[in-house]
Enzyme design. Structure first.
Site, short mmCIF file in Angstrom:
data_model
loop_
_atom_site.label_atom_id
_atom_site.label_comp_id
_atom_site.label_asym_id
_atom_site.label_seq_id
_atom_site.Cartn_x
_atom_site.Cartn_y
_atom_site.Cartn_z
N ASP A 14 36.21 29.66 33.40
CA ASP A 14 37.16 28.55 33.48
C ASP A 14 36.57 27.07 34.54
O ASP A 14 35.53 27.61 35.11
CB ASP A 14 38.04 29.32 34.95
CG ASP A 14 39.35 28.32 35.17
OD1 ASP A 14 39.55 27.34 34.17
OD2 ASP A 14 39.16 28.50 36.28
N ASP A 64 39.38 32.37 38.99
CA ASP A 64 39.81 32.24 40.48
C ASP A 64 41.12 32.00 40.32
O ASP A 64 42.02 32.42 40.69
CB ASP A 64 38.88 31.24 40.60
CG ASP A 64 40.05 29.74 40.71
OD1 ASP A 64 40.51 28.91 41.37
OD2 ASP A 64 40.17 29.43 39.30
N ASP A 115 44.32 33.61 35.22
CA ASP A 115 43.14 34.14 34.92
C ASP A 115 42.92 35.40 34.16
O ASP A 115 42.17 36.37 33.53
CB ASP A 115 41.75 32.57 35.56
CG ASP A 115 41.36 32.44 35.57
OD1 ASP A 115 41.96 31.40 34.08
OD2 ASP A 115 40.89 31.62 36.55
#
Length: 665
Positions: free
Chosen positions: A367, A559, A563
């Site tokens: 990410d 995080d 996610d």
């Protein structure tokens, strides 16, 4: 062979444990019990001297007896005196093993390593090989003690790294400092930290600034300076100024508490190799007992010069060699060492099975926000249509964004200032991957990305795809108001992280819900070839599924709450522990506690090294044992070679296993 667990104070991980930490003993990490028996030699109130005392007594008596037998023949050291002397020499080291053999048999585990050693040594006495009977049990006992010490050291390393909460904290109540139990402190209380004090609960810094040692949590020795309003976590040690912290999380819900629970659970999640060896030992041991019986009795039918004592001796040698101790102790210890080495580097593996999986990773998918970038946004520009009152709109936007914990919301709050309490929000709704919506003065307020405007069919004339910065679009009463540009900062070690992963031959992909121009700009700066922007949570899932469909392993690193689904889907899910949401940390298999992306490559390296050491131990144990087993069955190996094949190989494997904890990564 059991030694009492200690309760005395000791120095741990460079920090002295005081009486406050005694209450934390329930958080110690339990090591694997092999074959259903506790092999931990807890270094207790007894010193090392008393731990080794039985072995020392046996060794001294054995040495004297060997001298009398071979170098100083005595007329009195014969017959029953000699037998009794060797029996007394045997008892200190042999009696505990005989007792363990009996206890394990009562529990239904007849074919334990204790039984093998008991049969072999008692059998040696039965055929008059007294020195070898004592020597085999003596070396076995010494090996067991060293195994126990190695296990305890591994346990201590992990426990000391993670169980860093003080039992008591000082709170300010009615302007008076008062010491109370940390577990009783309520949310909102103010904790006072003197220089060198350890924080017991998560909170936010109330003082203007303070410096914290975060080594216990992250493995980093560099002090971390915090400003007023910054989050601080249980386990951090205050620097050289008085600091005040407002508690935001209950004692049992702190990130450190959750990490401790994860570590306690970690040993229950076995690696496939570990599970195989445990099952193998259960089948292997009864087979070698039957083979030993065969070696002793079957030659009677074929060998004309058959002598029972000779073949019994071969069978006993065979039993000593075949003891599976080297495998069932050193392999779990290898994985345990890997978990410990990772913890020292601020990386938490939730089980040895994830060490195995991490060693196989072919793709790392990251990410962007909070993983490769700091997730600390700053407002760059506010572009509004002049038809709207800029200050009024910003008040409403600030009030709405205060309902979110997203870094973008924090940036807007920092820019605008305190939330105006006169702004009344109705029907606040967070739309995952898009933004927020609410009603103010009975009119709809929409704040988010431009996809959110398209979702509500709100017209605008901004060529947003051509702008590099992250854009926050705003609409009020179904009219486009304008946008706020926000910029994030790439983490200092993000470039190093990508470089390390490439050196390991791992493909790197970046995914983000942020606009594609921003994503491609970050990807170019970091040298990432494959990057996708503008993805909703389901879009990230789709991209990871595409890689999995190619039969390749994937580690996803993220995080945010969004996610959690893709972390759960991937081969190994990795969460950033500092910025990460609780949901993501709970779902992840690996947690990087200091949010440094370069630790991803470190985690993979540790996993690969752990697996390498485990297989070195397996290979060494099988090769040596197989060679000496053949020699023993052929009558070419004595009890001394058998001792090396068992205890010697076990000790070598253990030394190899604990080696990983001393490595630099």
């Amino acid at each position: 062979m059991k030694i009492l667990q200690k309760n005395n104070q000791h120095s741990c991980c460079g920090h002295d444990e005081d009486s406050n930490n005694k209450a934390n003993t329930n958080h110690s990490v339990s090591h694997d019990e092999h074959d259903g028996h506790d092999h931990n030699h807890d270094l207790g109130d007894a010193s090392l001297w008393s731990i080794f005392l039985p072995a020392i007594l046996s060794f001294v008596m054995l040495a004297i007896a060997i001298v009398f037998d071979n170098f100083l023949p005595q007329t009195w050291f014969k017959a029953y005196v000699r037998i009794v002397w060797y029996v007394v020499a045997y008892i200190p080291v042999g009696l505990p093993v005989l007792k363990e053999s009996f206890d394990s048999a009562k529990k239904g585990d007849v074919f334990s390593e204790f039984l093998l050693m008991s049969i072999a040594t008692v059998g040696a006495f039965a055929i008059g090989e007294y020195p070898e009977g004592v020597a085999v049990m003596l070396f076995y006992a010494v090996g067991e003690i060293f195994q126990g010490i190695a296990v305890q050291r591994a346990k201590k390393d992990i426990k000391c790294l993670l169980d860093q909460r003080p039992d008591e904290v000082t709170i300010i109540e009615n302007q008076v400092a008062k010491a109370v139990k940390a577990a009783t402190v309520s949310i909102g209380a103010i904790i006072q930290l003197k220089a060198g004090d350890k924080l017991g609960l998560d909170g936010i810094l109330v003082s203007d600034n303070a410096s914290f040692n975060t080594a216990a949590l992250t493995g980093e020795s560099v002090p971390d300076t915090k400003k007023k309003g910054d989050s601080v976590l249980a386990g951090m040690i205050n620097g050289n100024t008085l600091a005040l912290v407002k508690v935001t999380t209950a004692y049992e819900d702190s990130k450190l508490s959750k990490i401790l629970e994860m570590v306690q659970d970690a040993t229950s999640k076995k690696a496939p190799t570990e599970l195989f060896i445990r099952k193998f030992a259960k089948i292997y041991t009864p087979i070698v007992v039957l083979l030993a019986i065969g070696i002793c009795l079957v030659p009677m039918l074929f060998v004309s010069t058959y002598v029972f004592s000779d073949w019994l001796y071969r069978a006993l040698v065979f039993l000593v060699i075949s003891c599976p101790c080297a495998l069932v102790i050193s392999i779990p210890l290898g994985y345990f060492g890997g978990i410990g080495a990772a913890s020292k580097n601020g990386i938490l593996f939730k089980g040895s099975n994830f060490l195995d999986l991490m060693a196989t990773i072919q793709n790392v998918v990251l990410d962007k926000t909070g993983t490769l970038t700091k997730g600390v946004f700053k407002v760059q520009e506010v572009v509004f249509d002049t038809a709207f009152d800029k200050n009024e709109i910003l008040k409403m936007v600030n009030a709405l964004e205060s309902q979110s914990s997203h870094p973008i919301a924090t940036a807007i709050h920092d820019w605008v200032g305190a939330v105006d309490s006169t702004v009344e929000l109705v029907n606040v709704e967070e739309i995952p991957g898009h933004g927020l919506r609410a009603f103010v003065k009975e009119k709809e307020l929409v704040v988010g990305n431009f996809k959110l405007l398209e979702k509500f069919r709100i017209q605008h004339n901004v060529a947003h795809d051509s702008l590099v910065y992250t854009l926050i679009a705003i609409a009020y009463d179904a009219q486009f108001v304008g946008y706020i540009t926000i910029a994030d900062v790439i983490k200092a070690d993000a470039s190093l992280a990508i470089e390390k992963l490439k050196k390991l031959g791992i493909a790197v992909t970046m995914l983000s819900g942020d606009k594609n121009t921003v994503v491609q700009d970050v990807a170019t700066k970091l040298g990432i070839v494959t990057a996708y922007g503008g993805l909703l949570p389901e879009g990230k899932v789709e991209k990871v599924n595409e890689i999995l469909a190619r039969k390749q392993t994937v580690a996803f690193v993220g995080d945010g709450v969004n996610d959690a689904p893709v972390i759960a889907l991937s081969t190994v899910g990795i969460a950033m522990g500092g910025l990460g949401s609780d949901a993501t940390i709970e779902t992840a298999d690996v947690v990087i506690q200091d949010d440094k992306p370069s630790k991803i490559a470190t985690a993979i390296t540790i996993a690969k090294q752990t697996k390498k050491i485990v297989w070195q131990n397996i290979s060494m144990a099988f090769v040596v044992k197989a060679a000496v087993l053949l020699l023993g069955a052929a009558g070419l190996a004595t009890m001394w070679e058998a001792v090396f094949a068992d205890v010697g190989v076990a000790l070598l494997a253990i030394l190899n296993a604990v080696r990983i904890q001393r490595m630099k990564f």
